[in-house]
Design a protein around this motif. Structure first.
Motif, PDB file in Angstrom:
ATOM      1  N   SER A 264      73.584  28.586  40.647  1.00  0.00           N
ATOM      2  CA  SER A 264      73.418  27.256  40.085  1.00  0.00           C
ATOM      3  C   SER A 264      73.054  26.282  41.205  1.00  0.00           C
ATOM      4  O   SER A 264      73.626  26.302  42.273  1.00  0.00           O
ATOM      5  CB  SER A 264      74.710  26.844  39.406  1.00  0.00           C
ATOM      6  OG  SER A 264      74.639  25.491  39.075  1.00  0.00           O
ATOM      7  N   SER A 265      72.100  25.456  40.953  1.00  0.00           N
ATOM      8  CA  SER A 265      71.727  24.473  41.966  1.00  0.00           C
ATOM      9  C   SER A 265      70.946  23.353  41.319  1.00  0.00           C
ATOM     10  O   SER A 265      70.613  23.396  40.152  1.00  0.00           O
ATOM     11  CB  SER A 265      70.898  25.126  43.058  1.00  0.00           C
ATOM     12  OG  SER A 265      69.704  25.586  42.477  1.00  0.00           O
ATOM     13  N   ASP A 266      70.661  22.375  42.096  1.00  0.00           N
ATOM     14  CA  ASP A 266      69.906  21.237  41.585  1.00  0.00           C
ATOM     15  C   ASP A 266      68.642  21.024  42.385  1.00  0.00           C
ATOM     16  O   ASP A 266      68.612  21.211  43.587  1.00  0.00           O
ATOM     17  CB  ASP A 266      70.766  19.977  41.678  1.00  0.00           C
ATOM     18  CG  ASP A 266      71.820  19.983  40.587  1.00  0.00           C
ATOM     19  OD1 ASP A 266      72.983  19.762  40.916  1.00  0.00           O
ATOM     20  OD2 ASP A 266      71.459  20.230  39.429  1.00  0.00           O
ATOM     21  N   VAL A 267      67.623  20.665  41.693  1.00  0.00           N
ATOM     22  CA  VAL A 267      66.368  20.375  42.358  1.00  0.00           C
ATOM     23  C   VAL A 267      65.949  18.985  41.924  1.00  0.00           C
ATOM     24  O   VAL A 267      65.998  18.639  40.751  1.00  0.00           O
ATOM     25  CB  VAL A 267      65.282  21.403  41.961  1.00  0.00           C
ATOM     26  CG1 VAL A 267      63.923  20.952  42.471  1.00  0.00           C
ATOM     27  CG2 VAL A 267      65.622  22.766  42.521  1.00  0.00           C
ATOM     28  N   GLU A 268      65.579  18.186  42.896  1.00  0.00           N
ATOM     29  CA  GLU A 268      65.106  16.847  42.573  1.00  0.00           C
ATOM     30  C   GLU A 268      63.790  16.930  41.835  1.00  0.00           C
ATOM     31  O   GLU A 268      62.879  17.638  42.237  1.00  0.00           O
ATOM     32  CB  GLU A 268      64.919  16.048  43.874  1.00  0.00           C
ATOM     33  CG  GLU A 268      66.216  15.701  44.583  1.00  0.00           C
ATOM     34  CD  GLU A 268      67.019  14.673  43.824  1.00  0.00           C
ATOM     35  OE1 GLU A 268      66.413  13.756  43.239  1.00  0.00           O
ATOM     36  OE2 GLU A 268      68.263  14.784  43.813  1.00  0.00           O
ATOM     37  N   LEU A 269      63.701  16.245  40.742  1.00  0.00           N
ATOM     38  CA  LEU A 269      62.466  16.278  39.976  1.00  0.00           C
ATOM     39  C   LEU A 269      61.548  15.152  40.453  1.00  0.00           C
ATOM     40  O   LEU A 269      61.977  14.026  40.643  1.00  0.00           O
ATOM     41  CB  LEU A 269      62.749  16.094  38.487  1.00  0.00           C
ATOM     42  CG  LEU A 269      63.588  17.205  37.862  1.00  0.00           C
ATOM     43  CD1 LEU A 269      63.778  16.923  36.383  1.00  0.00           C
ATOM     44  CD2 LEU A 269      62.900  18.547  38.046  1.00  0.00           C
ATOM     45  N   ALA A 270      60.313  15.518  40.643  1.00  0.00           N
ATOM     46  CA  ALA A 270      59.350  14.532  41.098  1.00  0.00           C
ATOM     47  C   ALA A 270      58.613  13.961  39.902  1.00  0.00           C
ATOM     48  O   ALA A 270      58.202  14.692  39.022  1.00  0.00           O
ATOM     49  CB  ALA A 270      58.369  15.156  42.073  1.00  0.00           C
TER      50      ALA A 270
ATOM     51  N   VAL B  62      55.371  12.193  38.394  1.00  0.00           N
ATOM     52  CA  VAL B  62      53.953  12.059  38.738  1.00  0.00           C
ATOM     53  C   VAL B  62      53.297  11.140  37.724  1.00  0.00           C
ATOM     54  O   VAL B  62      53.415  11.360  36.522  1.00  0.00           O
ATOM     55  CB  VAL B  62      53.237  13.412  38.725  1.00  0.00           C
ATOM     56  CG1 VAL B  62      51.742  13.210  38.952  1.00  0.00           C
ATOM     57  CG2 VAL B  62      53.816  14.291  39.801  1.00  0.00           C
TER      58      VAL B  62
ATOM     59  N   PHE C 227      49.735   9.604  36.452  1.00  0.00           N
ATOM     60  CA  PHE C 227      48.293   9.755  36.580  1.00  0.00           C
ATOM     61  C   PHE C 227      47.682   8.404  36.904  1.00  0.00           C
ATOM     62  O   PHE C 227      48.092   7.384  36.358  1.00  0.00           O
ATOM     63  CB  PHE C 227      47.700  10.287  35.276  1.00  0.00           C
ATOM     64  CG  PHE C 227      47.844  11.765  35.173  1.00  0.00           C
ATOM     65  CD1 PHE C 227      46.862  12.590  35.691  1.00  0.00           C
ATOM     66  CD2 PHE C 227      48.955  12.328  34.577  1.00  0.00           C
ATOM     67  CE1 PHE C 227      46.997  13.954  35.605  1.00  0.00           C
ATOM     68  CE2 PHE C 227      49.095  13.687  34.494  1.00  0.00           C
ATOM     69  CZ  PHE C 227      48.106  14.517  35.010  1.00  0.00           C
ATOM     70  N   PRO C 228      46.711   8.427  37.796  1.00  0.00           N
ATOM     71  CA  PRO C 228      46.088   7.147  38.145  1.00  0.00           C
ATOM     72  C   PRO C 228      45.277   6.607  36.974  1.00  0.00           C
ATOM     73  O   PRO C 228      44.606   7.359  36.278  1.00  0.00           O
ATOM     74  CB  PRO C 228      45.189   7.518  39.325  1.00  0.00           C
ATOM     75  CG  PRO C 228      44.909   8.964  39.131  1.00  0.00           C
ATOM     76  CD  PRO C 228      46.112   9.552  38.481  1.00  0.00           C
TER      77      PRO C 228
ATOM     78  N   PHE D  93      42.250   4.713  35.326  1.00  0.00           N
ATOM     79  CA  PHE D  93      40.864   4.396  35.668  1.00  0.00           C
ATOM     80  C   PHE D  93      40.190   3.937  34.398  1.00  0.00           C
ATOM     81  O   PHE D  93      39.931   4.722  33.506  1.00  0.00           O
ATOM     82  CB  PHE D  93      40.146   5.627  36.233  1.00  0.00           C
ATOM     83  CG  PHE D  93      38.784   5.331  36.764  1.00  0.00           C
ATOM     84  CD1 PHE D  93      38.600   5.025  38.110  1.00  0.00           C
ATOM     85  CD2 PHE D  93      37.675   5.316  35.924  1.00  0.00           C
ATOM     86  CE1 PHE D  93      37.338   4.742  38.603  1.00  0.00           C
ATOM     87  CE2 PHE D  93      36.416   5.038  36.422  1.00  0.00           C
ATOM     88  CZ  PHE D  93      36.247   4.751  37.766  1.00  0.00           C
TER      89      PHE D  93
ATOM     90  N   ILE E  54      37.071   1.846  32.411  1.00  0.00           N
ATOM     91  CA  ILE E  54      35.686   1.388  32.543  1.00  0.00           C
ATOM     92  C   ILE E  54      35.517   0.129  31.702  1.00  0.00           C
ATOM     93  O   ILE E  54      35.958   0.075  30.554  1.00  0.00           O
ATOM     94  CB  ILE E  54      34.719   2.503  32.080  1.00  0.00           C
ATOM     95  CG1 ILE E  54      34.756   3.644  33.113  1.00  0.00           C
ATOM     96  CG2 ILE E  54      33.300   1.967  31.926  1.00  0.00           C
ATOM     97  CD1 ILE E  54      34.043   4.873  32.669  1.00  0.00           C
TER      98      ILE E  54
ATOM     99  N   GLN F 223      30.108   9.849  35.156  1.00  0.00           N
ATOM    100  CA  GLN F 223      30.960   9.907  36.353  1.00  0.00           C
ATOM    101  C   GLN F 223      31.653   8.580  36.626  1.00  0.00           C
ATOM    102  O   GLN F 223      32.126   8.329  37.725  1.00  0.00           O
ATOM    103  CB  GLN F 223      30.115  10.330  37.554  1.00  0.00           C
ATOM    104  CG  GLN F 223      29.620  11.755  37.428  1.00  0.00           C
ATOM    105  CD  GLN F 223      28.585  12.126  38.491  1.00  0.00           C
ATOM    106  OE1 GLN F 223      28.783  11.880  39.661  1.00  0.00           O
ATOM    107  NE2 GLN F 223      27.474  12.687  38.032  1.00  0.00           N
ATOM    108  N   GLY F 224      31.638   7.739  35.614  1.00  0.00           N
ATOM    109  CA  GLY F 224      32.414   6.504  35.755  1.00  0.00           C
ATOM    110  C   GLY F 224      31.569   5.262  35.941  1.00  0.00           C
ATOM    111  O   GLY F 224      32.118   4.177  36.115  1.00  0.00           O
TER     112      GLY F 224
END
Lengths: 748, 445
Positions: B33-39, B41, B43-44, B46, B48, B87-88
């Motif tokens: 048993s252990s713990d992992v820090e959740l990251a 994320v 999304f950037p 963008f 138009i 392409q933006g």
């Protein structure tokens, strides 16, 4: 066949099963466990190895990328023209020419390395010199750690992240969020770093570095936060722990593996866990060298174990089949082993049942055939001995049946189990009237006790010789016989019956009786003559005695000693004659007994007082007493005779005469009186004649004392006998009944 | 035999095996048993700006005699805009193409150019084919200090700061063609062209070049744009003993010229033709059988094996149909949009006054290879190639300059003033027009 383990076939089955099954099961189990163990280990090794290879491949993949970017940055034209871009003004031909060359160089690079999507050139102050895209960079790479690293001379890869810029994915669809990464490399001239080349790298082909056989494998590259950074799929940029199943026990595996891999570099599951789709997977995590990434290889547990499961089934089937085969073969052998024995057993059973027409087993194992033949030979000799026994038995039977003497067989309880014709005839019975009856039915009441004694003797000793017994015929008449018995024993030596020979003694008895009668007749003639003589002697004797006494008294004072001696001698002579005459008369006269209850002790005491006891002899009268019906006067005569005999036997030497009474003789019905001296004893050749009338060893005896005694005792229904030993003296034993019955009058 | 013992033994054996099996299964349970820090994320974002697109005008003849050549250019221009939008876009804005028809008419070109600039407020105009149309529009762009991206090879002799010349300058098409023909086909040249400013100017340069090389011009004939009668010219060619025909005819007149040529029995083997205005686009219209074996000089052929070209051809076919072909002017139109885009991005503005400052010196990996806007004259540095027409309508490249050639708008046979004088003579000779108006010039460019 009997269904227990003691039967031969059961034993042989168990033995064969044991010999066959136990090694098979042990070997099978060891094989199975070993094989499955090694296969499982192999599987884990494969998974680990795949994970390790995957990690190494990704390292190589990344390394290749870095080398490529480095090679672009190291291009001489690029270096020199980068310097020119820095050196010349925008819009100048020199600048244009330099940029044109850079365009060419970068274009070549982009075409050579199709995974590079964009190249950006910075000068060493962070100014953008050139970029290959239409649009300018959206990130200030100079703030990023990889460029900072590159400024120190290292080609460095950044993190894989979702693109901020709209770029194409592998399907030429443009959007933001496409996985992308940057690799930067220093553009190093001879005097130092002139600029930084930043390459946008498409990490999608990272999977090319991952094991090609993706069958059943799920592989992920995650960063140190657990974020999926490759390969591109719908799980990219998700945190692998986000969608974990709630099952704590299982889900912890992935986390713990990750933690473990962070510290040790690699870790794999032992039991598996559930992945985001709820599928049970095995997993191996390996740190990717030179990165802070991890390679996660997941493989469906079922798929992974499919081969092993198949192997398990094959192994179990094989082992089971082997075991079944062993069982079958064991049973077959056990059967083939036990079958001939069963035949033999059947044969033996038939022989036991009496079957003698034995067919031997001619085929099969040599031992069995030999055994069968031996059995046959045995049966033949059995038949032979059976025949011998039969004829012997017949002979014996004939002997038994047709013997002139009586034979009978009684069992241990005294019941008739057999008898011969003579027996039947003599007793006047049919045989079937005899068999099963008690032997006492053929004994007159008066002799049953004797018979019981004889039977007891036989039971105790097993042997009885020439016992006199009276037998009773069917018509109630009796006859004397002599009985001898031997024991019949069973195989164990236990006495089960008595074979009895009975000799009819009627003729002998009658003859003896006749002789006795003749003798008695003669004796009676003698007796009468003697009585008359004695009687006739008594009167002149009394005259002589009286005259002698008168003369003695008369001449008492005138006689000298010599004369006195003559007188004494005369008196003793007269006494002796008187005594002898009395003896004769005592013996001959048999007045009826006067039976009264008398104390034996008193009788004996009175007797002792009447006798002159020499000083050297000690008389020991009985210490106990018993009262019996008897003629006291007659018994006194008996005791006088016996004590006197004893004193005389001591012959003026010192000695003891002991008189004992055993009032509980023969179960209390009789009294045993013994007169015991410790004199020289009576020689054997004389002892038989001791009770015969007129037998005497003494000059003064009449030879009628002991016969008179015996006569008196027998008239009391008692017995009298003598035992003597020349070393210990003589014992006279008198047995008298305690209770008065009918006293038989002496026939004499 | 007792079956009980068989069954029991077998069951015993099997149970042992199954037992071990299960024992094995149980071995796989090991939990930590252990713990992992959740990251987290994000999304950037963008976005138009859909409400404020960058408008660009596309001005080509979608009707009339030039339509067969210009329409595909319009299409490739739209393709490039689409690609960039995909392409933006630029500066976070989409490019909105305003497509108008030049109707193969000079006046229409003039009006439409002004319309685009004044009414539509476009940031750039992509258009024109004939030099006549360009020269007609040039004063408008200069007047509004606007930008025209001109996609066709031309005679040169011009260098406006309001025009980005994405086609070849004379030294990038005509001159290398002559040099190659002189070396490979022969020394006697017969010049034939449409009677307007480009053929006239081009042939002026050609003649200078032939003279320089030591060859001879055995004939020079012009027909007005759209003319269909070439029999007299072909007869002259037959009589001329020419080794090579240099063709600067534009538009559908080419059909009639080649028809006449073949009708008079002149095959490409007898007298090969090098055309300067026939590309893959015209093949279907011309009939490949008529021109197969002849040559053309261009900067671009569809058959180029560059990755950028493959991408371009693929995208074009994807958008317009797999039977469609690409050609040099189409590529130049397409490239023009990208150059515009790079300039706008670099200037961070769609204002022509600003991005035209930045466009000089811009380089691009174009389908025809690496190109760059020459900072001196706003012409493109590009590679010259000669192709031979194949029966399938494609060109086999038989010559390439390999190295990009910098544009020289004013060949040094004359000074810039002399060239301007030459042009003035033509212009005024045609009654202040850039094409011979002798026939019904109203519908001619």
């Amino acid at each position: 066949m009997k269904k227990h383990f003691s039967s031969f076939s059961s034993k042989s089955i168990i033995l064969l099963l044991f010999v066959g099954l136990v090694p098979a099961i042990v070997i099978g189990t060891i094989l199975y466990v070993d094989k499955i163990d090694s296969e499982t280990n192999l599987l884990y090794e494969q998974i680990d190895s795949a994970s390790e290879n995957g990690a190494l491949n990704i390292e190589r993949w990344l390394s290749d990328k870095k080398i490529a970017v480095d090679s672009i940055a190291s291009d001489k034209l690029l270096i020199s023209n980068t310097k020119k871009l820095k050196q010349f003004d925008v819009g100048s031909n020199e600048f244009f020419n330099a940029q044109f060359i850079i365009e060419e160089q970068t274009n070549t690079a982009l075409n050579n390395f199709e995974w590079i999507n964009e190249l950006i050139l910075y000068d060493n102050f962070g100014n953008i010199l050139f970029y290959t895209d239409v649009t300018s960079p959206t990130i200030n790479h100079f703030e990023q750690s990889y460029v900072i690293q590159s400024l120190q001379g290292k080609t460095t890869a950044g993190e894989i992240f979702p693109s901020f810029k709209i770029i194409a994915d592998d399907q030429e669809n443009y959007s933001t969020g496409i996985p992308t990464m940057f690799i930067s490399s220093p553009i190093t001239g001879e005097v130092g770093i002139e600029g930084i080349l930043v390459a946008r790298v498409n990490p999608n082909n990272m999977h090319l570095g991952i094991i090609s056989d993706t069958n059943g494998f799920n592989h992920l590259v995650i960063n140190s936060d657990g974020l999926v950074i490759g390969p591109v799929s719908n799980t990219i940029f998700t945190n692998i722990f986000d969608n974990e199943q709630q099952s704590i026990q299982k889900s912890d595996s992935l986390r713990s593996l990750f933690i473990l891999a962070k510290t040790t570099g690699a870790a794999h599951t032992e039991s598996g866990y559930f992945d985001t789709t709820g599928k049970e997977v095995l997993s191996s995590i390996t740190h990717i060298p030179n990165t802070d990434w991890f390679y996660v290889l997941e493989v469906g547990k079922n798929e992974a174990f499919a081969n092993i499961n198949q192997l398990q089934i094959v192994l179990i089937s094989t082992i089971s089949l082997t075991i079944i085969a062993i069982v079958w073969v064991s049973l077959f052998f056990a059967k083939s082993l036990s079958e001939p024995i069963k035949k033999l057993q059947l044969l033996a059973e038939n022989i036991t049942k009496g079957e003698r027409n034995v067919l031997s087993i001619t085929s099969g194992d040599k031992e069995i055939v030999d055994l069968s033949n031996s059995l046959k030979v045995m049966v033949e000799s059995l038949i032979e001995s059976e025949n011998k026994i039969k004829s012997a038995e017949e002979k014996y039977r004939k002997l038994y049946e047709d013997a002139p003497e009586m034979y009978r067989t009684v069992n241990i309880d005294g019941y008739m189990i057999d008898c011969n014709k003579a027996y039947c005839k003599k007793l006047g019975y049919e045989k079937d009237e005899i068999i099963g009856k008690s032997l006492y039915e053929f004994i007159p009441e008066s002799h049953k006790e004797t018979m019981r004694e004889i039977f007891t003797v036989w039971k105790n000793s097993g042997d009885v010789r020439n016992k006199e017994i009276m037998l009773k015929r069917k018509d109630g008449t009796v006859f004397p016989a002599l009985l001898s018995a031997t024991s019949v024993t069973d195989d164990a030596g236990n006495v089960i019956a008595a074979n009895t020979l009975i000799r009819d003694m009627s003729d002998l008895y009658n003859a003896q009786k006749e002789i006795e009668e003749l003798r008695i007749k003669r004796l009676s003639v003698i007796g009468e003559l003697t009585a008359r003589i004695a009687h006739d002697l008594r009167n002149p004797l009394s005259v002589i005695k009286n005259s002698a006494e008168i003369l003695k008294i008369t001449y008492q004072d005138k006689t000298n000693d010599e004369q006195k001696t003559q007188w004494d001698r005369l008196e003793r002579g007269i006494y002796r004659i008187t005594h002898q005459v009395d003896d004769v008369l005592d013996y001959i006269k048999t007045p009826p007994l006067k039976i009264e209850e008398n104390s034996l002790s008193v009788i004996i005491q009175d007797t002792i007082e009447r006798i002159q006891i020499p000083d050297e002899v000690s008389i020991h009268p009985p210490t106990n007493d018993v009262i019996i019906p008897c003629d006291a006067e007659k018994l006194e005569v008996v005791f006088v005779n016996l004590i006197m005999n004893a004193i005389q036997a001591l012959d003026h030497k010192a000695g003891d005469v002991t008189i004992t009474i055993d009032e509980k003789h023969k179960g209390g019905q009789y009294v045993l009186i013994q007169v015991i001296d410790n004199g020289p004893g009576i020689p054997n050749d004389l002892i038989e004649k001791i009770f015969d009338p007129l037998f005497t060893t003494r000059q003064v005896g009449t030879g009628l004392g002991l016969p008179s005694c015996k006569n008196i005792i027998e008239r009391h229904n008692g017995t009298m006998n003598v035992t003597s030993d020349t070393n210990f003296g003589t014992t006279f034993s008198i047995i008298l009944p305690k209770h008065h019955e009918k006293f038989v009058a002496s026939e004499i | 035999m007792d079956n009980r013992y068989v069954t029991l033994s077998v069951l015993f054996g099997i149970s042992i095996i199954i037992g071990t099996f299960f024992i094995f299964q149980l071995q796989f349970d090991d939990q930590i048993s252990s713990d992992v820090e959740l990251a987290e994320v994000n999304f950037p974002g963008f976005s138009i700006d859909e409400q404020n697109p960058i408008k660009v005008g596309i001005l080509h003849s979608l009707t009339g005699t030039m339509a067969i050549s210009e329409h595909p250019v319009m299409e490739s221009t739209v393709l490039a805009i689409d690609e960039i939008n995909q392409q933006g876009g630029l500066l976070g804005r989409k490019i909105l193409p305003i497509i108008v028809d030049g109707e193969s008419n000079l006046e229409t070109f003039e009006k439409q150019a002004e319309y685009l600039i004044e009414e539509e407020k476009v940031s750039a105009v992509f258009g024109g084919w004939t030099s006549a149309s360009r020269k007609t529009m040039l004063p408008i762009f200069e007047k509004y200090d606007h930008a025209l991206f001109y996609p066709v090879q031309y005679e040169g002799l011009e260098s406006s700061k309001n025009i980005v010349y994405t086609g070849a300058a004379p030294n990038q098409q005509v001159i290398p063609g002559i040099e190659w023909a002189f070396e490979n086909l022969g020394t006697k040249f017969f010049l034939v062209g449409s009677d307007y400013v480009f053929p006239r100017s081009a042939n002026e340069i050609i003649k200078e070049k032939i003279e320089e090389l030591g060859g001879s011009v055995v004939g020079e004939e012009y027909r007005i744009l759209g003319d269909s009668n070439f029999h007299s010219i072909v007869q002259k060619i037959k009589k001329s003993d020419a080794d090579v025909i240099l063709n600067t005819i534009n538009g559908d007149s080419n059909v009639w010229f080649f028809k006449a040529l073949r009708e008079h029995g002149i095959s490409s083997k007898m007298i090969p033709t090098i055309s300067f205005s026939i590309s893959e686009s015209e093949m279907g219209f011309l009939g490949t059988y008529r021109v197969s074996g002849d040559y053309a000089s261009w900067n671009y052929f569809q058959s180029l094996t560059l990755p950028e070209n493959e991408n371009f051809v693929q995208n074009f076919k994807a958008k317009y149909g797999s039977d469609r072909v690409t050609s040099d002017p189409m590529e130049a139109g397409y490239t023009g949009v990208y150059l515009f885009a790079k300039a706008v991005e670099k200037a961070k503005s769609d204002d022509p006054k600003k991005y035209l400052q930045e466009i000089r010196g811009i380089t691009l990996s174009a389908p025809s290879g690496i190109v760059g806007v020459d900072p001196d004259n706003q012409h493109l540095v590009k590679v010259v190639r000669i192709g031979q027409i194949q029966p399938d309508g494609q060109f086999t490249i038989i010559f390439s300059s390999e190295e990009p050639i910098r544009p020289i708008p004013y060949p040094d046979y004359k000074t810039q003033d002399q060239w301007h004088g030459f042009l003035d003579d033509l212009y005024f000779g045609w009654d202040r027009q850039w094409a011979n108006p002798s026939l019904s010039g109203s519908d001619l460019v």
